[in-house]
Design an enzyme around this catalytic site. Structure first.
Site, PDB file in Angstrom:
ATOM      1  N   TYR A 182     -19.617   7.801  31.487  1.00 42.02           N
ATOM      2  CA  TYR A 182     -18.330   7.992  32.143  1.00 42.02           C
ATOM      3  C   TYR A 182     -18.440   9.158  33.115  1.00 42.02           C
ATOM      4  O   TYR A 182     -19.381   9.969  33.051  1.00 42.02           O
ATOM      5  CB  TYR A 182     -17.256   8.347  31.113  1.00 42.02           C
ATOM      6  CG  TYR A 182     -16.673   7.207  30.319  1.00 42.02           C
ATOM      7  CD1 TYR A 182     -16.071   6.120  30.949  1.00 42.02           C
ATOM      8  CD2 TYR A 182     -16.671   7.242  28.924  1.00 42.02           C
ATOM      9  CE1 TYR A 182     -15.512   5.093  30.212  1.00 42.02           C
ATOM     10  CE2 TYR A 182     -16.098   6.221  28.182  1.00 42.02           C
ATOM     11  CZ  TYR A 182     -15.524   5.142  28.831  1.00 42.02           C
ATOM     12  OH  TYR A 182     -14.957   4.140  28.098  1.00 42.02           O
ATOM     13  N   GLU A 217     -12.060   9.474  23.891  1.00 37.06           N
ATOM     14  CA  GLU A 217     -11.681  10.521  22.945  1.00 37.06           C
ATOM     15  C   GLU A 217     -11.761  11.895  23.616  1.00 37.06           C
ATOM     16  O   GLU A 217     -12.004  12.903  22.972  1.00 37.06           O
ATOM     17  CB  GLU A 217     -12.541  10.476  21.670  1.00 37.06           C
ATOM     18  CG  GLU A 217     -12.331   9.243  20.827  1.00 37.06           C
ATOM     19  CD  GLU A 217     -12.942   7.997  21.419  1.00 37.06           C
ATOM     20  OE1 GLU A 217     -12.191   7.033  21.688  1.00 37.06           O
ATOM     21  OE2 GLU A 217     -14.160   7.960  21.621  1.00 37.06           O
ATOM     22  N   ASN A 237     -10.804   1.187  33.051  1.00 35.64           N
ATOM     23  CA  ASN A 237     -11.397   1.219  31.718  1.00 35.64           C
ATOM     24  C   ASN A 237     -10.417   0.648  30.705  1.00 35.64           C
ATOM     25  O   ASN A 237      -9.346   1.232  30.493  1.00 35.64           O
ATOM     26  CB  ASN A 237     -11.756   2.663  31.327  1.00 35.64           C
ATOM     27  CG  ASN A 237     -12.549   2.715  30.044  1.00 35.64           C
ATOM     28  OD1 ASN A 237     -13.615   2.095  29.944  1.00 35.64           O
ATOM     29  ND2 ASN A 237     -12.050   3.429  29.054  1.00 35.64           N
ATOM     30  N   GLU A 238     -10.778  -0.494  30.128  1.00 31.58           N
ATOM     31  CA  GLU A 238      -9.929  -1.170  29.146  1.00 31.58           C
ATOM     32  C   GLU A 238      -8.483  -1.256  29.647  1.00 31.58           C
ATOM     33  O   GLU A 238      -7.527  -0.989  28.909  1.00 31.58           O
ATOM     34  CB  GLU A 238     -10.011  -0.466  27.789  1.00 31.58           C
ATOM     35  CG  GLU A 238     -11.403  -0.574  27.165  1.00 31.58           C
ATOM     36  CD  GLU A 238     -11.480  -0.052  25.741  1.00 31.58           C
ATOM     37  OE1 GLU A 238     -12.244  -0.620  24.944  1.00 31.58           O
ATOM     38  OE2 GLU A 238     -10.767   0.927  25.428  1.00 31.58           O
ATOM     39  N   GLU A 253     -19.534  -1.827  25.485  1.00 32.48           N
ATOM     40  CA  GLU A 253     -19.328  -0.784  24.478  1.00 32.48           C
ATOM     41  C   GLU A 253     -19.592  -1.408  23.116  1.00 32.48           C
ATOM     42  O   GLU A 253     -18.688  -1.979  22.503  1.00 32.48           O
ATOM     43  CB  GLU A 253     -17.907  -0.208  24.524  1.00 32.48           C
ATOM     44  CG  GLU A 253     -17.638   0.712  25.682  1.00 32.48           C
ATOM     45  CD  GLU A 253     -16.319   1.455  25.541  1.00 32.48           C
ATOM     46  OE1 GLU A 253     -15.825   1.584  24.396  1.00 32.48           O
ATOM     47  OE2 GLU A 253     -15.783   1.902  26.574  1.00 32.48           O
ATOM     48  N   TYR A 296     -20.400  10.942  16.406  1.00 34.62           N
ATOM     49  CA  TYR A 296     -20.105   9.517  16.475  1.00 34.62           C
ATOM     50  C   TYR A 296     -20.960   8.677  15.523  1.00 34.62           C
ATOM     51  O   TYR A 296     -20.936   7.463  15.582  1.00 34.62           O
ATOM     52  CB  TYR A 296     -20.276   9.012  17.922  1.00 34.62           C
ATOM     53  CG  TYR A 296     -19.434   7.799  18.255  1.00 34.62           C
ATOM     54  CD1 TYR A 296     -18.107   7.950  18.627  1.00 34.62           C
ATOM     55  CD2 TYR A 296     -19.961   6.521  18.200  1.00 34.62           C
ATOM     56  CE1 TYR A 296     -17.319   6.853  18.933  1.00 34.62           C
ATOM     57  CE2 TYR A 296     -19.171   5.405  18.499  1.00 34.62           C
ATOM     58  CZ  TYR A 296     -17.855   5.587  18.866  1.00 34.62           C
ATOM     59  OH  TYR A 296     -17.078   4.490  19.160  1.00 34.62           O
TER      60      TYR A 296
END
Length: 579
Positions: free
Chosen positions: A53, A99, A157-158, A234, A301
Site C-alpha cells: 500500500y 488497520e 481498495n475494497e 489479499e 499478523y
C-alpha cells in the site's frame, strides 16, 4: 522493452503466461534499513513479487508538506525490489484500510468542512488528484515497460464494501492513466456478488480478498471476472490484534492447505501479510462495529515472517507449497536468535502535566483534536470546577483520565461506553484525553476525536475550557529530576527515563510487564503504545535506532508503573489478553 499484460486466461510477461506469487510488505511499517532483508527473505520463500500500500497520511501528515524521506522513500523501496529481481504491485488507495490510522487518509483531509469521502465530491477529488499525481511521479518511471519492477496498480481498495459511485472510480482511472500509468489496473473486493459489482468497472481487472474456502471464493470471483487470470490479491494468512483481545493466529497447516488449493486452481496470489512489521509511533488504526477496539502497536499478523523479520513455521510451510508450483531457491534465510536483554533503571522523572506550556484561551466547549490540528496523541482539557457532582460528556474519544486539583478521581473509556462519573469538590477539573487510534474502516472514517459535545456538571453546561495539545516528543525530551530509586510504584501521568548500554547495534524487545498504559521511546524514536491489558507484551526496537554504548529509554506512563526499570525480552511476546 518488457511487457506485462492481461490475456484471456493468464497474466502475460512478454507474451508468456505468468503467475504472480506475491507477498505484502508495507514499507511504512518497516525500518528502511530492514527493507532489503525482508524483500530478500520473500524471494527465498519462492515469491516473485512484493505488494505494498501507499499511506497518504504518512507522506502528507500536514497539507502541502510532502515527505518521501526515510521510511517514506517509496522510490527506494521499489528500487530494492527491482535489485532483488522481483516485481512490485502498488496500491495507492487513496483509502487503504490496512488497520492503519484513519485508513490512510490524512486527518487534515477528513476534518475539512463538508468533505464527502470516497465519492465524486469536488473537494475530495481535488485533494486526492494532487496526492495521486505525487505518488505516480514515483511509480510511473518504475513500471516494467520502462525497466522497473511495477506490474500492477490497484484502484481504490475494497470499494464495494463502502460505496458504488462509478463516476468516482472512473475519475481515479482517468487520473491514473493521465499520470502515465500504463500497466494493468486492478480492484479488490471481498468475494460477495454485490461488493464485486459495486467496487469495480469493466475496464478494471477484479481480484478478491479472502483467507479460506478458496474454491468457493474463486468461483464467485470468476462469475464476476469472466476472463483473464484469477487472483486472490489479499490471501489472509493471519489476522490483526486489538488491545484487550487475544493474539490471533492461523495454523501453518491450514494456511498451507488453502494456499495449495488456490495455486492448484491456477490462481495468482498475494500473501497478506508476508511481513507485517510494526505500527510505530501513533499509526495504529481501530475498529468500531458497535464497540470501539483500538489496534495494538505490533502488526505481526501471524505472518510467515514475524514482526522482527524472522521466518516462522508458516514461512516454511508456505514455501513447501510454493515449491510444488514454481522454482524456489535452495538457500534458506537466517534467524536472528535471542536478542540482548539489558535493563534500564529509571533514574529521572517528572509529572507529565508539569512539562506542558501555559494554557491559553478558553471556549464554551472543548475543541476536538481535529480543530486543534492534532492527528493523534494527548490533549489536556481544563476548566474551573464550581461544585461537586456528576460530570458527563456526550462521548469520549477515546480514553480519558479525570483529575480534580491534580488528583486523579476516575477515568472514562469509549470502549466501555463510559460517559459520566462523580467528581469531588475542588477548584479545577482536568481531563486528559488519549486518541487511541482512528477507525480505519467503513463510515466512521474521519470522525472527530477528543471530548465530544458540551461537558455538563449536574446536568448544567460546564464552560470556560482550555485545551493543550501534548507533543509527546517534546514531553519525552523534557528536563526531568532525579528519582529516589527506592523501587516504589510510580504514579502517572509521568515521564521517566533511564539508560542501558550495548556492545553493538541490535534489534531489541522492550518487556512492558509491570507498566500500565502509555508510550515508549528509545533514543528519541517513538516505538508506539503499550497497555497492560494485552495481548501485546513487548515493543519491537529496530536495531538501526540503537547505538553502541549508552542508549536512552523514555516512558510516558499514563496510569502507574509497578516497576522502576525497563527490561528487555529475548524475543516477541504476543500472548493472550483480557477480553
Amino acid at each position: 522493452m518488457t511487457t506485462f499484460t492481461i490475456g484471456d486466461t493468464d497474466f502475460l510477461l512478454d507474451g508468456q503466461p505468468h503467475r504472480i506469487l506475491s507477498g505484502a510488505i508495507h514499507y511504512f511499517r518497516v525500518h528502511p534499513d530492514h527493507w532489503a532483508d525482508r524483500i530478500r527473505k520473500a524471494r527465498l520463500m519462492g515469491l516473485n513479487t512484493i505488494e505494498t500500500y501507499v499511506a497518504w497520511n504518512a507522506h502528507e501528515p500536514v497539507r502541502g508538506q510532502w515527505d518521501v524521506s526515510g521510511a517514506n522513500d517509496l522510490g527506494r523501496f521499489l528500487d530494492l525490489i527491482a535489485a532483488e529481481g522481483m516485481h512490485a504491485i502498488v496500491r495507492p488507495g487513496p483509502y487503504i484500510c490496512a488497520e492503519w490510522h484513519n485508513g490512510g487518509l490524512p486527518v487534515w483531509l477528513t476534518a475539512m468542512e463538508g468533505v464527502a469521502l470516497r465519492r465524486s465530491d469536488p473537494t475530495y477529488l481535488g485533494e486526492l488528484e494532487r496526492y495521486l499525481r505525487r505518488v505516480y511521479e514515483i511509480v510511473a518511471p518504475r513500471q516494467i515497460d520502462r525497466g522497473g519492477p511495477v506490474v500492477l496498480v490497484q484502484i481504490e481498495n475494497e470499494y464495494g464494501a463502502y460505496g458504488d459511485d462509478k463516476d468516482y472510480l472512473r475519475e481515479l482511472v482517468r487520473i491514473t492513466r493521465d499520470a502515465g500509468i500504463s500497466v494493468p489496473l486492478t480492484t479488490v473486493d471481498q468475494p460477495q456478488p454485490q461488493m464485486l459489482r459495486d467496487g469495480s468497472l469493466p475496464e478494471l481487472h477484479r481480484t478478491a480478498s479472502f483467507g479460506s474456502h478458496a474454491t468457493e471464493r474463486l468461483a464467485t470471483l470468476r462469475a464476476h471476472q469472466s476472463t483473464g487470470p484469477l487472483m486472490c490479491s489479499e490471501f489472509w494468512d493471519g489476522w490483526f490484534d486489538w488491545w484487550g483481545g487475544v493474539h490471533h493466529t492461523t495454523s501453518a497447516r491450514d494456511a498451507a492447505a488453502e494456499l495449495d488449493t488456490l495455486l492448484a486452481a491456477g490462481a495468482s496470489v498475494n500473501l497478506y501479510m508476508f511481513h507485517g512489521g510494526t505500527n510505530f509511533g501513533l499509526t495504529n488504526g481501530a475498529n468500531d462495529k458497535g464497540r470501539y477496539l483500538p489496534l495494538v502497536t505490533s502488526y505481526d499478523y501471524d505472518a510467515p515472517l514475524d514482526e522482527a523479520g524472522d521466518p516462522t513455521e508458516k514461512y516454511y510451510a508456505l514455501r513447501d507449497v510454493i515449491a510444488q508450483y514454481a522454482p524456489v531457491p535452495d538457500e534458506l534465510p537466517d534467524s536472528a536468535g535471542p536478542a540482548p536483554t539489558p535493563a534500564a533503571v529509571f533514574t529521572a522523572a517528572a509529572p507529565l502535566l508539569r512539562t506542558l506550556p501555559d494554557l491559553l484561551g478558553t471556549a464554551d466547549e472543548p475543541p476536538t483534536l481535529d480543530a486543534l490540528g492534532l492527528a493523534s496523541g494527548l490533549v489536556l482539557y481544563s476548566a474551573a470546577l464550581p461544585e461537586a457532582g456528576v460530570f458527563e460528556v456526550d462521548e469520549v474519544r477515546d480514553q480519558a483520565w479525570v483529575l480534580v486539583d491534580g488528583v486523579r478521581v476516575g477515568s472514562l473509556s469509549r470502549t466501555r461506553h463510559e460517559r459520566a462519573l462523580v467528581v469531588p469538590a475542588g477548584a479545577r477539573i482536568d481531563v486528559l484525553v488519549e486518541e487511541q487510534g482512528r477507525v480505519n474502516y467503513d463510515h466512521r472514517l474521519g470522525e472527530p476525536k477528543g471530548l465530544i459535545g458540551a461537558p455538563r456538571l449536574n446536568g448544567r453546561a460546564l464552560t470556560g475550557w482550555t485545551a493543550t495539545p501534548i507533543e509527546l516528543e517534546a514531553a519525552a525530551a523534557a528536563s526531568l529530576t532525579a528519582l529516589p530509586g527506592d523501587g516504589t510504584p510510580i504514579a502517572g501521568p509521568v515521564v521517566v527515563r533511564g539508560s542501558f548500554t550495548l556492545d553493538a547495534q541490535a534489534d531489541l524487545f522492550v518487556d512492558t510487564d509491570g507498566w500500565g498504559k502509555g508510550f515508549a521511546f528509545v533514543n528519541g524514536f517513538l516505538l508506539g503504545r503499550y497497555w497492560s491489558n494485552g495481548p501485546q507484551r513487548t515493543l519491537f526496537v529496530p536495531g538501526p535506532v540503537t547505538r553502541v554504548g549508552q542508549n536512552d529509554v523514555t516512558v510516558i506512563e499514563l496510569e502507574q508503573l509497578l516497576t522502576d526499570r525497563a527490561r528487555f525480552a529475548p524475543g516477541l511476546a504476543l500472548g493472550p489478553g483480557e477480553e
